[in-house]
Scaffold this motif. Sequence first.
Motif, PDB file in Angstrom:
ATOM      1  N   LYS A   1       0.860  -1.185   0.000  1.00  0.00           N
ATOM      2  CA  LYS A   1       0.000   0.000   0.000  1.00  0.00           C
ATOM      3  C   LYS A   1       0.892   1.229   0.000  1.00  0.00           C
ATOM      4  N   ILE A   2       0.732   2.067  -1.017  1.00  0.00           N
ATOM      5  CA  ILE A   2       1.572   3.254  -1.160  1.00  0.00           C
ATOM      6  C   ILE A   2       0.701   4.500  -1.250  1.00  0.00           C
ATOM      7  N   GLY A   3       0.923   5.427  -0.330  1.00  0.00           N
ATOM      8  CA  GLY A   3       0.256   6.718  -0.364  1.00  0.00           C
ATOM      9  C   GLY A   3       1.221   7.791  -0.828  1.00  0.00           C
TER      10      GLY A   3
ATOM     11  N   GLY B   1      12.279   9.392   1.464  1.00  0.00           N
ATOM     12  CA  GLY B   1      12.883  10.713   1.427  1.00  0.00           C
ATOM     13  C   GLY B   1      12.484  11.511   0.197  1.00  0.00           C
ATOM     14  N   ILE B   2      12.646  12.816   0.307  1.00  0.00           N
ATOM     15  CA  ILE B   2      12.316  13.707  -0.803  1.00  0.00           C
ATOM     16  C   ILE B   2      13.425  13.697  -1.850  1.00  0.00           C
TER      17      ILE B   2
ATOM     18  N   SER C   1      15.792   5.909   2.018  1.00  0.00           N
ATOM     19  CA  SER C   1      16.274   6.161   0.659  1.00  0.00           C
ATOM     20  C   SER C   1      15.421   5.362  -0.316  1.00  0.00           C
ATOM     21  N   ALA C   2      14.781   6.043  -1.254  1.00  0.00           N
ATOM     22  CA  ALA C   2      13.796   5.394  -2.118  1.00  0.00           C
ATOM     23  C   ALA C   2      14.415   4.412  -3.103  1.00  0.00           C
TER      24      ALA C   2
ATOM     25  N   ASP D   1       5.821   9.729  -9.120  1.00  0.00           N
ATOM     26  CA  ASP D   1       6.582   8.653  -9.745  1.00  0.00           C
ATOM     27  C   ASP D   1       7.415   7.868  -8.742  1.00  0.00           C
ATOM     28  N   GLN D   2       7.819   8.486  -7.655  1.00  0.00           N
ATOM     29  CA  GLN D   2       8.577   7.781  -6.633  1.00  0.00           C
ATOM     30  C   GLN D   2       7.761   6.621  -6.054  1.00  0.00           C
TER      31      GLN D   2
END
Length: 348
Positions: free
Chosen positions: A161-163, A209-210, A247-248, A269-270
């Motif tokens: 699950k990704i928000g 992270g951004i 870290s993505a 997109d991340q």
Amino acid sequence: MKQAEKVKLGISIGDLNGIGSEIMLKTFDDSRMLDFCTPIIFASTKVLTFLKKQFKLSLHFQGIDDASKAIDGKINVVNVWKEGVNINFGEEDPKVGSYAFKSLQAATSALKEDQIDVLVTAPINKHSIQSAEFNFPGHTDYLAKELEGESLMFMITDTLKIGLLTDHVALKDIANTITPQLIEKKLKIIQDTLKQDFRVQKPKIAVLGINPHSGDNGVIGKEDEEVLKPTLQKLRDKGDLVFGPFSADSFFGSKNYVNFDAVVASYHDQGLIPFKTLSFGNGVNFTAGLSKVRTSPDHGTAFEIAGTNSANINSFKEAVFRAIEIYKCREEYKELTKNPLKKQGRKL
């Protein structure tokens, strides 16, 4: 929660030049689907009869003028318009886009008036649907306005699950958009939806992270150090189980996501690239944070294959089942919070 009646499942038709009509009709060509819900399609019987023949299907429609008159055991079609529509598969057409909006507008109205319980939206073309009445980046923003909620794009499967902190925001604007207030608001939405819609009593959430490598302690951008980390620490101090920033680039490859109930990505997109890589064709887009349940498949109009009778229906079918499940979970949660004694012996 409704016991005798099946969930009334509204469907907006999406862009008729895309694959939405194909995946929707093929889903309900299986008569077993009527055991789970009462489908109510917002379009026209004339157009759907043409499309049924196009895809060589055998399903039958029950034309109705109002969603409240839907008949259980039938595929109901609310005739939002009566005229024919010039369908050219794979083409972007503002006229066809206007019918997508008519369908969405009627379905949303029925949802607000409790004539349907949930809404499943077939894909729209975000450019051709634009008009004076629809001036939004997509479904999510339109529904947030109509239903007066704080919406969040939540991509879901059984195991992932990704928000998103930001969804349809230009990359150059993301750093300035992400503020402590936004982070707290979005994480609260995810916590609440995990509790009421997915029976997770104490959600454990990872935040990406951004910047690359979460900024490498400020070497690659200051946003993670100055905005994200302090906000997450503040929430942890309050007792929330929020972790990161991670870290993505390595988070999904290492399968770290399996350790959390949800993952929060900083931008579109991340989050959606790994989600669709891991689950494409089986994932569902759920709009969390609204007073009503809305789901959609995890893909777009797919103009390149529209009309070829080759579209995969799995994600749309999953969107139907997820809408039903979430609605029932939410109704159960409402009952339990009204009657706390019922919680004894049960794990939410």
